[in-house]
Design a protein around this motif. Structure first.
Motif, short mmCIF file in Angstrom:
data_model
loop_
_atom_site.label_atom_id
_atom_site.label_comp_id
_atom_site.label_asym_id
_atom_site.label_seq_id
_atom_site.Cartn_x
_atom_site.Cartn_y
_atom_site.Cartn_z
N GLY A 27 0.83 -1.22 0.00
CA GLY A 27 0.00 0.00 0.00
C GLY A 27 0.85 1.26 0.00
N ILE A 28 1.89 1.28 0.81
CA ILE A 28 2.79 2.44 0.86
C ILE A 28 3.52 2.61 -0.47
N ALA A 29 3.99 1.51 -1.05
CA ALA A 29 4.68 1.60 -2.34
C ALA A 29 3.73 2.12 -3.42
N ASN A 30 2.49 1.66 -3.41
CA ASN A 30 1.50 2.13 -4.37
C ASN A 30 1.23 3.62 -4.18
N TRP A 31 1.08 4.06 -2.95
CA TRP A 31 0.83 5.47 -2.64
C TRP A 31 2.00 6.34 -3.10
N LEU A 32 3.23 5.90 -2.82
CA LEU A 32 4.41 6.67 -3.23
C LEU A 32 4.52 6.74 -4.75
N SER A 33 4.22 5.66 -5.43
CA SER A 33 4.26 5.65 -6.88
C SER A 33 3.22 6.62 -7.46
N HIS A 34 2.01 6.58 -6.92
CA HIS A 34 0.95 7.47 -7.37
C HIS A 34 1.32 8.93 -7.10
N ARG A 35 1.90 9.19 -5.95
CA ARG A 35 2.33 10.54 -5.59
C ARG A 35 3.37 11.05 -6.58
N GLY A 36 4.31 10.20 -6.94
CA GLY A 36 5.34 10.58 -7.91
C GLY A 36 4.75 10.89 -9.27
N GLN A 37 3.75 10.09 -9.70
CA GLN A 37 3.09 10.35 -10.97
C GLN A 37 2.35 11.69 -10.94
N LEU A 38 1.65 11.95 -9.85
CA LEU A 38 0.93 13.22 -9.72
C LEU A 38 1.89 14.40 -9.74
N ARG A 39 3.00 14.25 -9.08
CA ARG A 39 4.01 15.32 -9.05
C ARG A 39 4.54 15.60 -10.45
N ALA A 40 4.85 14.55 -11.19
CA ALA A 40 5.36 14.71 -12.56
C ALA A 40 4.31 15.39 -13.45
N TRP A 52 1.90 17.40 -12.44
CA TRP A 52 1.76 18.79 -12.00
C TRP A 52 2.89 19.65 -12.55
N ILE A 53 4.10 19.15 -12.48
CA ILE A 53 5.26 19.90 -12.97
C ILE A 53 5.13 20.14 -14.47
N LEU A 54 4.73 19.13 -15.22
CA LEU A 54 4.55 19.28 -16.66
C LEU A 54 3.46 20.31 -16.96
N HIS A 55 2.36 20.26 -16.23
CA HIS A 55 1.27 21.22 -16.42
C HIS A 55 1.73 22.64 -16.13
N GLU A 56 2.44 22.84 -15.03
CA GLU A 56 2.94 24.17 -14.67
C GLU A 56 3.91 24.71 -15.71
N LYS A 57 4.82 23.87 -16.16
CA LYS A 57 5.79 24.32 -17.16
C LYS A 57 5.09 24.69 -18.46
N THR A 58 4.15 23.88 -18.89
CA THR A 58 3.42 24.16 -20.12
C THR A 58 2.63 25.46 -20.00
N ARG A 59 1.96 25.63 -18.89
CA ARG A 59 1.16 26.83 -18.67
C ARG A 59 2.04 28.09 -18.69
N ARG A 60 3.16 28.02 -18.01
CA ARG A 60 4.06 29.18 -17.96
C ARG A 60 4.75 29.41 -19.30
#
Length: 151
Positions: free
Chosen positions: A23-36, A38-46
Motif C-alpha cells: 500500500g505504501i509503495a503504491n501510494w508513493l508511486s501514485h504521488r510521484g506520478q501526480l508530481r510529474a 503537476w510539474i509538466l502542467h505548470e511548465k506548459t502553462r508558464r
C-alpha cells in the motif's frame, strides 16, 4: 503458547506487513506520478504565457521605437499577461516583466528610430529588451520542481 497459535500470528503479521508495504509503495508511486503531471502542467502553462508575453512585448517595443503614439490595445494585452504572471510566476520573473513593460512605455517618449538606428541597435545588442526576462524564465523552469508541491 501453542505452536499453531505462534504460526498463525506470524502468518497474520507477515500478511499485514506485506499489505502495508504494498500500500505504501503504491501510494508513493501514485504521488510521484501526480508530481510529474503537476510539474509538466505548470511548465506548459508558464511557457505559453511567457511566449505570448515575449511576442507581445517585441511587437510593442518595435512599435515604440518607430512611433510616438502608443499602441494601446497592444499595451493592454501586455499588461494583462503581466498581471497573470503575478499570480503564478516567481518574483524575479515578475520584476523582469515589469522592467520590460516600463522600458516599452519609456521608449514611446523617445525620438523615433529610423532603420539605420535600428540596425545599429541590433548590432550592439541594445535592441534586445527581453534578455533578462528570458534568463529569469529559464532559471524559474530549472527550479519549478521545488515549489508549490508539498504532498
Amino acid at each position: 503458547m501453542d505452536a499453531s497459535i505462534i504460526s498463525a500470528l506470524a502468518a497474520l503479521t507477515g500478511a499485514a506487513v506485506g499489505g502495508l508495504t504494498s500500500g505504501i509503495a503504491n501510494w508513493l508511486s501514485h504521488r510521484g506520478q501526480l508530481r510529474a503531471q503537476w510539474i509538466l502542467h505548470e511548465k506548459t502553462r508558464r511557457q505559453t504565457l511567457y511566449g505570448d508575453f515575449i511576442e507581445d512585448a517585441a511587437k510593442c517595443y518595435i512599435d515604440a521605437l518607430q512611433h510616438d503614439e502608443a499602441d494601446i490595445p497592444g499595451l493592454v494585452g501586455l499588461y494583462a499577461k503581466l498581471s497573470r504572471m503575478r499570480t503564478l510566476s516567481s518574483e524575479t520573473v515578475v520584476r523582469r516583466a515589469e522592467d520590460v513593460a516600463r522600458k516599452i512605455l519609456d521608449t514611446y517618449l523617445e525620438p523615433d528610430k529610423n532603420f539605420v538606428e535600428l540596425r545599429e541597435m541590433a548590432i550592439d545588442g541594445t535592441i534586445d529588451l527581453l534578455q533578462d526576462f528570458s534568463a529569469a524564465c529559464r532559471d524559474e523552469f530549472e527550479h519549478i520542481h521545488d515549489e508549490k508541491f508539498w504532498w
